[in-house]
Design an enzyme around this catalytic site. Structure first.
Site, PDB file in Angstrom:
ATOM      1  CG  ASP A 102      -2.028   0.918   1.765  1.00 13.56           C
ATOM      2  OD1 ASP A 102      -2.103   1.637   0.303  1.00 13.56           O
ATOM      3  OD2 ASP A 102      -2.253   1.302   1.823  1.00 13.56           O
ATOM      4  CG  HIS A 103      -0.224   5.098   0.165  1.00 17.82           C
ATOM      5  ND1 HIS A 103      -0.620   6.023  -0.718  1.00 17.82           N
ATOM      6  CD2 HIS A 103      -1.313   4.428   1.049  1.00 17.82           C
ATOM      7  CE1 HIS A 103      -2.320   6.394  -0.386  1.00 17.82           C
ATOM      8  NE2 HIS A 103      -2.857   5.485   0.757  1.00 17.82           N
ATOM      9  CG  ASN A 154      -6.736   1.291   0.586  1.00 12.38           C
ATOM     10  OD1 ASN A 154      -7.949  -0.062  -0.567  1.00 12.38           O
ATOM     11  ND2 ASN A 154      -5.603   1.256  -0.334  1.00 12.38           N
TER      12      ASN A 154
END
Ligand code: G3H
Ligand code: 13P
Ligand code: ZN
Length: 312
Positions: free
Chosen positions: A81-82, A258
């Site tokens: 994620d990210h 998310n």
């Protein structure tokens, strides 16, 4: 079974539902997620941020999630994620993550595109999927106010170009949500018209980041006896994304949602409850099992809301 996010989201796209993507940092959160996902037979994306990797270690996270994928009879994707650091992204791909996000949302457009293209090359060579972000989802330490957020919303025309030029599998968009518990002053306000336009132009699974609902049941638990704990300010004034807005976003084309803050709050509320109810407890299992149960409770609610039950 470990699968790619692309595989899960293609089905979600066709079936008009959203796959829950939950962030993990430790074993108990993963166990709580797996318990409810298995009961409800929902596909799941387990995601690890760069911060989670720093905290728990890439090898531990990989071992925990692949063990879960073998143990439980549902489809799971392990997603970064990210991801902002190209070195970390490369390491995740090499170790066996089945999906990565490159988050170049803070970069100038051209640099975001060229770095995304690089990540797509690495990931597609191993058959794994790539999520990228256009526009920016603010929150947490960003001091930006809610009205000014709009300047960072995803431009539908630019999104079409970005998707065509980058060959990504999944697109994260900015339509008004924010990370963390403080998303809105009161009511949920999202730019649904923008969402529809992006979907119409891109035909990709779209991701809603910053989608936690910040439920009162949990914030009330955190407020309970807060004065004894010198902690009455932690979640005062927190507002999440309403269930109605989530349903509408799914209807208009969101296929991955998310959730991190709701699990963090539930985990902490469970610990607090256990510590208050059992002041003599010192075995971590007596405390963390309450956290795990509350995580499982939140996960079950999200699966019902996102329409992903019985899809795995
Ligand atoms: O949006 C980011 C997730 O909530 C992860 O946060 O970077 O603090 O682990 P983190
Ligand atoms: P929340 O802070 O709303 O849970 O969002 C999490 C997220 O977007 C992780 O990428
Ligand atoms: Zn996010």
């Amino acid at each position: 079974m470990l699968v790619t996010s692309g595989q899960l989201l293609k089905k979600a796209y066709k079936g008009h539902y959203a796959v829950p993507a939950f962030n993990i940092n430790n074993l108990e959160v993963l166990q709580g997620i797996m318990e409810s996902a298995t009961k409800l037979r929902s596909p799941i994306i387990i995601q690890t941020s760069e911060g989670a990797i720093e905290y728990a270690g890439m090898d531990f996270l990989y071992a925990m999630v692949t063990t879960a994928a073998k143990k439980y009879p549902i489809a799971i994707s392990l997603h970064l994620d990210h991801g902002k650091n190209l070195k970390t992204i490369k390491q995740c791909i090499a170790m066996g993550w089945t999906s990565v996000m490159f988050d170049g949302s803070a970069l100038p457009y051209k640099e975001n595109l060229s770095k995304t293209q690089q990540v797509v090359k690495w990931a597609h060579a191993k058959g794994i999927s790539v999520e990228a972000e256009l526009g920016a989802i603010k929150g947490k330490e960003d001091t930006i106010d809610i009205a000014a957020r709009e300047a960072f919303f995803t431009d539908p025309v630019q999104a079409t170009q970005f998707v065509n030029d980058s060959d990504i599998d999944i697109l994260a968009i900015s339509i008004g949500t924010a990370h963390g518990p403080f998303k809105f002053e009161n009511k949920t306000i999202l730019d649904f018209k923008r969402l529809s336009e992006i979907k119409k132009n891109t035909h990709l699974p779209l991701v809603l980041h910053g989608a936690s609902g910040i439920p009162h049941r949990i914030t009330d638990m955190l407020d309970h006896k807060c004065s004894d704990l010198h902690d009455c300010g932690r979640v005062a004034g927190a507002h999440g994304v309403s269930d109605t807005a989530i349903k509408k976003a799914i209807k208009l084309g969101i296929n991955k949602i998310n959730i991190d803050s709701d699990l963090r709050l539930a985990f902490t509320a469970g610990m607090r409850n256990a510590l208050l109810a059992k002041p003599h407890a010192y075995d971590p299992r007596d405390i963390l099992s309450e956290s795990r149960d509350l995580v499982a409770y939140i996960v079950a609610k999200k699966i019902a809301l996102f329409g992903s039950a019985r899809k795995s």
